[in-house]
Motif scaffolding. Structure first.
Motif, mmCIF file in Angstrom:
data_model
loop_
_atom_site.group_PDB
_atom_site.id
_atom_site.type_symbol
_atom_site.label_atom_id
_atom_site.label_comp_id
_atom_site.label_asym_id
_atom_site.label_seq_id
_atom_site.Cartn_x
_atom_site.Cartn_y
_atom_site.Cartn_z
ATOM 1 N N LEU A 60 -36.880 33.963 8.042
ATOM 2 C CA LEU A 60 -36.466 35.260 7.887
ATOM 3 C C LEU A 60 -35.718 35.433 6.614
ATOM 4 O O LEU A 60 -34.771 34.654 6.430
ATOM 5 C CB LEU A 60 -35.871 35.786 9.148
ATOM 6 C CG LEU A 60 -36.540 35.958 10.300
ATOM 7 C CD1 LEU A 60 -35.775 36.486 11.456
ATOM 8 C CD2 LEU A 60 -38.239 36.334 10.483
ATOM 9 N N GLU A 64 -34.920 41.026 7.167
ATOM 10 C CA GLU A 64 -35.539 40.794 8.520
ATOM 11 C C GLU A 64 -34.580 40.332 9.616
ATOM 12 O O GLU A 64 -34.716 40.885 10.627
ATOM 13 C CB GLU A 64 -36.649 39.682 8.059
ATOM 14 C CG GLU A 64 -37.720 40.064 7.368
ATOM 15 C CD GLU A 64 -38.833 38.867 7.400
ATOM 16 O OE1 GLU A 64 -39.877 39.231 6.892
ATOM 17 O OE2 GLU A 64 -38.275 37.840 6.990
ATOM 18 N N GLN A 65 -33.651 39.689 9.038
ATOM 19 C CA GLN A 65 -32.465 39.018 9.759
ATOM 20 C C GLN A 65 -31.868 40.566 10.323
ATOM 21 O O GLN A 65 -31.341 40.549 11.544
ATOM 22 C CB GLN A 65 -31.407 38.297 9.264
ATOM 23 C CG GLN A 65 -31.982 36.817 8.866
ATOM 24 C CD GLN A 65 -31.084 36.018 8.104
ATOM 25 O OE1 GLN A 65 -29.985 35.680 8.559
ATOM 26 N NE2 GLN A 65 -31.613 35.258 7.071
ATOM 27 N N SER A 67 -32.668 43.528 10.677
ATOM 28 C CA SER A 67 -33.581 44.298 11.198
ATOM 29 C C SER A 67 -33.686 43.783 12.816
ATOM 30 O O SER A 67 -33.858 44.695 13.507
ATOM 31 C CB SER A 67 -35.134 44.459 10.886
ATOM 32 O OG SER A 67 -35.728 43.204 10.569
ATOM 33 N N VAL A 68 -33.641 42.420 12.983
ATOM 34 C CA VAL A 68 -33.916 41.936 14.265
ATOM 35 C C VAL A 68 -32.779 42.414 15.089
ATOM 36 O O VAL A 68 -32.577 42.655 16.328
ATOM 37 C CB VAL A 68 -33.896 40.342 14.193
ATOM 38 C CG1 VAL A 68 -33.744 39.720 15.725
ATOM 39 C CG2 VAL A 68 -35.197 39.881 13.868
ATOM 40 N N VAL A 71 -32.766 46.683 15.243
ATOM 41 C CA VAL A 71 -33.948 47.522 15.832
ATOM 42 C C VAL A 71 -33.723 47.732 17.110
ATOM 43 O O VAL A 71 -34.068 48.675 17.712
ATOM 44 C CB VAL A 71 -35.174 46.661 15.625
ATOM 45 C CG1 VAL A 71 -35.536 45.596 16.597
ATOM 46 C CG2 VAL A 71 -36.519 47.592 15.746
ATOM 47 N N VAL A 110 -39.600 38.568 23.795
ATOM 48 C CA VAL A 110 -38.859 37.937 22.833
ATOM 49 C C VAL A 110 -38.982 36.527 22.856
ATOM 50 O O VAL A 110 -39.072 35.699 22.075
ATOM 51 C CB VAL A 110 -37.333 38.545 22.964
ATOM 52 C CG1 VAL A 110 -36.467 37.780 21.987
ATOM 53 C CG2 VAL A 110 -37.184 39.904 22.481
ATOM 54 N N TYR A 116 -42.371 37.016 13.522
ATOM 55 C CA TYR A 116 -41.396 38.119 13.308
ATOM 56 C C TYR A 116 -42.052 39.555 14.113
ATOM 57 O O TYR A 116 -41.053 40.389 14.502
ATOM 58 C CB TYR A 116 -41.269 38.368 11.906
ATOM 59 C CG TYR A 116 -40.391 39.594 11.421
ATOM 60 C CD1 TYR A 116 -39.041 39.646 11.752
ATOM 61 C CD2 TYR A 116 -41.135 40.475 10.562
ATOM 62 C CE1 TYR A 116 -38.259 40.754 11.097
ATOM 63 C CE2 TYR A 116 -40.422 41.916 10.154
ATOM 64 C CZ TYR A 116 -38.992 41.947 10.686
ATOM 65 O OH TYR A 116 -38.194 43.086 10.386
ATOM 66 N N PRO A 117 -43.175 39.798 13.804
ATOM 67 C CA PRO A 117 -43.683 41.210 14.496
ATOM 68 C C PRO A 117 -43.661 41.273 16.014
ATOM 69 O O PRO A 117 -42.900 42.263 16.412
ATOM 70 C CB PRO A 117 -45.098 40.896 13.983
ATOM 71 C CG PRO A 117 -45.182 40.327 12.908
ATOM 72 C CD PRO A 117 -44.399 39.239 13.005
ATOM 73 N N MET A 120 -39.772 41.571 16.791
ATOM 74 C CA MET A 120 -39.287 42.953 16.624
ATOM 75 C C MET A 120 -39.892 43.807 17.850
ATOM 76 O O MET A 120 -39.051 44.628 18.177
ATOM 77 C CB MET A 120 -39.978 43.432 15.520
ATOM 78 C CG MET A 120 -39.344 42.839 14.036
ATOM 79 S SD MET A 120 -37.518 43.280 13.837
ATOM 80 C CE MET A 120 -37.640 44.991 13.358
ATOM 81 N N ARG A 123 -37.595 43.207 20.656
ATOM 82 C CA ARG A 123 -36.170 43.776 20.574
ATOM 83 C C ARG A 123 -36.317 45.151 20.847
ATOM 84 O O ARG A 123 -35.245 45.710 21.279
ATOM 85 C CB ARG A 123 -35.767 43.345 19.265
ATOM 86 C CG ARG A 123 -35.561 41.948 18.949
ATOM 87 C CD ARG A 123 -34.290 41.493 19.757
ATOM 88 N NE ARG A 123 -33.089 42.044 19.253
ATOM 89 C CZ ARG A 123 -31.712 42.004 19.750
ATOM 90 N NH1 ARG A 123 -31.665 41.460 20.868
ATOM 91 N NH2 ARG A 123 -30.626 42.396 19.056
ATOM 92 N N VAL A 124 -37.341 45.964 20.284
ATOM 93 C CA VAL A 124 -37.548 47.280 20.619
ATOM 94 C C VAL A 124 -37.458 47.480 21.951
ATOM 95 O O VAL A 124 -36.826 48.425 22.635
ATOM 96 C CB VAL A 124 -38.864 47.907 19.922
ATOM 97 C CG1 VAL A 124 -38.990 49.362 20.332
ATOM 98 C CG2 VAL A 124 -38.314 48.110 18.506
#
Length: 479
Positions: A60, A64-65, A67-68, A71, A110, A116-117, A120, A123-124
């Motif tokens: 990442l 990206e880090q 956003s993890v 998010v 998770v 990554y997708p 995410m 995490r959402v």
């Protein structure tokens, strides 16, 4: 809280109290409900250690880090806004069980993420559960709490949040030896499962919700399990009368018996202003710049921050210890004095931290300022905010008011988390901390002017005190 738990004399006779046995049972209920707060803390804290290994596995970049981490806050804002509506429609107990199920789904996504997708997405989903829990738990706790221990039970939410953060840091430390970020996240399935089990076989529905939905027989059974039959009858009678009065006032003021417009009614507006302001101040006072970026800040002092997980554990211990102090004091000293003392110490300590950076003074002084700041927050503003949003809103709009306040809290968290590093780079760390100090000072004067004491007061008394402090006249009730 249920209107019937009020200690104030009323038309039904002298003040009523819950028996010691009933108090113990209610405290056990509160501990199970507050598992939602534990998961709130765990899932916001566990990513700090897990990210060290996720970024290696998924390669990442810095965006990206970030956003993890952030998010989850977006999901939490959505969850907080919908949590109150869900709890009003299906009940507090079912809503909490559903939130536990969402925690399980998010944890599974998770832990099983292959890139990554999907990480995410997981995490959402966790954020939705975190936000819904943060809005639902204070309301549920308020509605099962007698006034004499209401503050203690409501601050149990913050205690479980800080415990969840500390446990997350300890889990990170335990799994760091094998660098298993999937193991770190997976531990969250245990409290989520326990919360679901509690809602299925242990927790009662909120008596306030049952009465408001015409289920008095069921409410009577629940109350009788914590009191005697005569007291339960009196509590139900008082609760029914107060709910009828509250509905009549809201419908007359807002022109509707349902919907969020009730929060804008003149007699609710002071509570809404107070709830939203405290929600924003709790974050814009700068706490998460210390929690999220402590290793970065410590590194700036000239000391090593290579073992960031260890520093997180130390911060978690201080946070938890001072939350325990707040729980001891909230029903003795009161809410107002704890908030004022907290904001005052936060302002002084974060100003001194900024000055230490500007003057490039001893790293020991910088660390001391950080410790005092965290202790001041955890001993007042942190836990007492959650107590207040469970108290200041009238019963008929409590869930919606808590939901709105919590949504603002998460939005403020998101803004501060994103803005801190750019601001620090543009202005300097010291100058940025001075901004936080200024916000704490303004908040101190706002609270001293507009926040009444809520300890041992009924919803009606709290509403009247808020109206008075905001300079509004309150219509007299007809005889």
């Amino acid at each position: 809280m249920p209107a019937g738990f009020s200690k104030e004399p009323g038309p039904q006779g002298p003040p009523l109290e819950v028996s010691p046995k009933g108090r113990r049972k209610i405290t056990r209920w509160a501990a199970a409900i507050a598992l939602g707060g534990f998961l709130f803390g765990f899932d916001t804290g566990v990513v700090s250690g897990a990210l060290l290994y996720v970024k290696k596995d998924f390669d990442l970049n810095s965006f990206e880090q970030g956003s993890v981490v952030s998010v989850l806050l977006i999901g939490a804002m959505i969850g907080a806004m919908s949590g109150g509506r869900l709890a009003d429609s299906i009940g507090r107990r079912k809503a909490l069980g559903g939130i536990g199920a969402v925690f399980l789904v998010g944890t599974a996504l998770v832990a099983a993420a292959n890139g990554y997708p999907l990480l995410m997405v997981g995490r959402v989903v966790l954020g939705l559960a975190v936000g819904a829990a943060s809005a639902t738990v204070p309301v549920y706790l308020a509605e099962i709490s007698p006034p004499s221990i209401r503050g203690r039970l409501l601050t149990m939410n913050q205690l479980m949040i800080t415990t969840g953060i500390l446990v997350a840091y300890l889990v990170n430390l335990a799994f760091s030896g094998i660098e298993s970020w999937r193991g770190m996240f997976s531990v969250g399935a245990v409290p989520a499962g326990l919360m679901i089990v509690a809602t299925l076989w242990f927790l009662p529905e909120s008596p306030q919700w049952l009465i408001s939905h015409g289920k008095e027989d069921e409410a009577r059974r629940r109350l009788t399990s914590a009191t005697d039959e005569t007291t339960a009858h009196s509590l139900l009678t008082q609760a029914r009368q107060q709910l009828a009065e509250e509905r009549a006032k809201r419908e007359a003021a807002a022109g509707t018996s349902d919907g969020s417009t009730k929060l804008l009614a003149p007699d609710v507006r002071p509570a809404l202003i107070m709830g939203l302001t405290l929600a924003a101040v709790q974050q814009f006072g700068g706490i998460n710049t210390i929690i999220y970026y402590a290793p970065t800040i410590i590194e700036e002092t000239g000391l090593t921050a290579s073992n960031s997980i260890f520093y997180s554990v130390v911060i978690g211990v201080i946070n938890l210890a001072m939350t325990l102090v707040a729980i001891r004091l909230v029903d003795r000293a009161g809410r107002r004095i704890l908030i004022l003392a907290s904001l005052g110490l936060m302002a002084i300590s974060v100003f001194m931290l900024g000055l230490a950076f500007v003057l490039d003074t001893s790293s020991v002084l910088m660390l001391l300022c950080m410790v005092v700041y965290i202790a001041a927050y955890a001993g007042g503003l942190g836990p007492v905010f959650w107590t207040l949003i469970g108290e200041i809103f009238p019963p008929t709009v409590r869930a919606k008011g808590s939901s709105a306040s919590t949504a603002v809290n998460w939005m403020s968290n998101f803004i501060v988390s994103l803005a801190f590093l750019p601001l620090a780079n543009a202005l300097g760390e010291g100058e940025t901390f001075w901004i936080f100090a200024g916000i704490c000072v303004l908040a101190f004067f706002f609270v001293s002017r507009y926040l009444p004491e809520t300890r041992d007061r009924s919803p009606e008394q709290i509403e009247a005190a808020l109206q008075s402090r905001f300079g509004h006249s309150r219509p007299k009730k007809s005889a």
